[in-house]
Design a protein around this motif. Structure first.
Motif, mmCIF file in Angstrom:
data_model
loop_
_atom_site.group_PDB
_atom_site.id
_atom_site.type_symbol
_atom_site.label_atom_id
_atom_site.label_comp_id
_atom_site.label_asym_id
_atom_site.label_seq_id
_atom_site.Cartn_x
_atom_site.Cartn_y
_atom_site.Cartn_z
ATOM 1 N N GLY A 64 -8.513 15.793 -40.922
ATOM 2 C CA GLY A 64 -8.887 17.400 -40.222
ATOM 3 C C GLY A 64 -10.390 17.558 -40.231
ATOM 4 N N CYS A 65 -11.048 17.166 -41.344
ATOM 5 C CA CYS A 65 -12.684 17.586 -41.390
ATOM 6 C C CYS A 65 -13.342 16.443 -40.420
ATOM 7 C CB CYS A 65 -13.177 17.119 -42.959
ATOM 8 S SG CYS A 65 -12.520 18.754 -43.911
ATOM 9 N N GLN A 66 -12.994 15.383 -40.214
ATOM 10 C CA GLN A 66 -13.600 14.439 -39.488
ATOM 11 C C GLN A 66 -13.302 15.082 -37.942
ATOM 12 O OE1 GLN A 66 -13.431 9.878 -40.423
ATOM 13 N NE2 GLN A 66 -11.532 10.634 -41.068
ATOM 14 N N ILE A 67 -12.098 15.432 -37.644
ATOM 15 C CA ILE A 67 -12.091 15.983 -36.319
ATOM 16 C C ILE A 67 -13.040 17.037 -35.753
ATOM 17 C CG2 ILE A 67 -10.254 17.280 -34.803
ATOM 18 C CD1 ILE A 67 -8.178 15.839 -36.261
ATOM 19 N N SER A 68 -13.504 17.774 -36.940
ATOM 20 C CA SER A 68 -14.457 18.837 -36.520
ATOM 21 C C SER A 68 -15.788 18.134 -35.868
ATOM 22 C CB SER A 68 -15.090 19.511 -37.785
ATOM 23 O OG SER A 68 -14.080 20.265 -38.644
ATOM 24 N N PHE A 69 -15.826 16.855 -36.117
ATOM 25 C CA PHE A 69 -17.261 16.302 -35.515
ATOM 26 C C PHE A 69 -16.984 16.242 -33.799
ATOM 27 C CE2 PHE A 69 -17.983 15.242 -39.867
ATOM 28 C CZ PHE A 69 -19.325 15.207 -39.807
ATOM 29 N N PHE A 70 -15.573 15.884 -33.502
ATOM 30 C CA PHE A 70 -15.412 15.990 -32.233
ATOM 31 C C PHE A 70 -15.605 17.103 -31.498
ATOM 32 C CE2 PHE A 70 -12.714 12.328 -34.043
ATOM 33 C CZ PHE A 70 -12.956 11.294 -33.202
#
Length: 249
Positions: free
Chosen positions: A14-20
């Motif tokens: 989920g936290c990586q998706i914040s970069f998108f």
């Protein structure tokens, strides 16, 4: 040019998706920022040196323990993103159980499981320069870190509890209505989103320094919640193994 690495350990992504979610901002900074390593988001990845290494997820395997030390060696700044990376995550609930029995109960072939007995935040293994709290991490906080490194300043991080955000929004205290809330011991940054919808804070942004857990427990008991309920259902969740919380359990 700021060189960025984005890494994942034990987590939900989920936290990586914040970069998108901040891709437009990153595109506008293409002359100043370059993402060199991001397996989730690109095919061409180079593990070399980084100005900022963002790390999602807790350390849960021997391989991850080795990897986080490697990341520290090649990084100017290491930033933990999200509850798993800064606190061990929900998976750290296993830290308070009998590990061998747990593995036997969950897996049909426990002999194939190569994990550490405890799920720990990365700060248990290396120096972390900055923490971005939340589950998932707030995209605005990620942008703040990137801009701060570009400008050569210290990133801003709220040092007060969620209760302050509720006050600013004019929210009535949900505890008055008999709802358990961790806002008084939880770091601000979410905008008090749950209390704003008449729900108690679940503490996903992690604890403030020196959280008054015992005082809050007494208040919860006055609402009819017993001690087991307080620990198992309230504290034993996102941030159970954060250094500020685990010493209270």
């Amino acid at each position: 040019m700021i060189q960025i690495g984005i890494f994942k350990f034990a987590s939900c992504d989920g936290c990586q998706i914040s970069f998108f979610d901040i891709s437009d901002t990153l595109s506008n900074l293409e002359e100043k920022v370059r993402i060199k390593y991001f397996v989730e988001g690109q095919d061409d990845n180079k593990f070399e040196t980084f100005d900022i290494s963002f790390v999602e997820g807790s350390v849960s395997t021997p391989e991850q323990e080795n990897k986080i030390r490697e990341i520290r060696e090649v990084s100017r700044y290491v930033v933990s993103i999200g509850a798993c990376s800064s606190s061990g995550g929900i998976q750290s609930v296993r830290n308070f159980l009998d590990y061998s029995n747990l593995v036997q109960q969950v897996y049909t072939r426990p002999d194939l499981i190569k994990s550490l007995e405890k799920s720990k935040p990365i700060s248990d293994y290396i120096k972390v320069d900055f923490e971005i709290r939340g589950c998932p991490a707030e995209k605005e906080a990620i942008i703040e870190v990137i801009y701060s490194v570009i400008l050569g300043k210290k990133p801003y991080k709220p040092e007060y509890p969620v209760c302050m955000e509720c006050k600013r929004k004019g929210n009535p205290c949900v505890i008055i209505f008999g709802k358990p809330c961790l806002g008084s011991i939880t770091s601000a940054g979410c905008g008090a989103v749950c209390p704003s919808y008449n729900r108690g804070c679940y503490g996903c942004f992690g604890p403030v320094k020196n959280p008054q857990v015992e005082t809050l427990k007494e208040l919860f008991l006055s609402l009819g919640l017993n001690q087991d309920k307080f620990y198992e259902s309230i504290l034993m969740s996102f941030n159970a193994y954060h250094p500020y919380i685990r010493e209270k359990l």
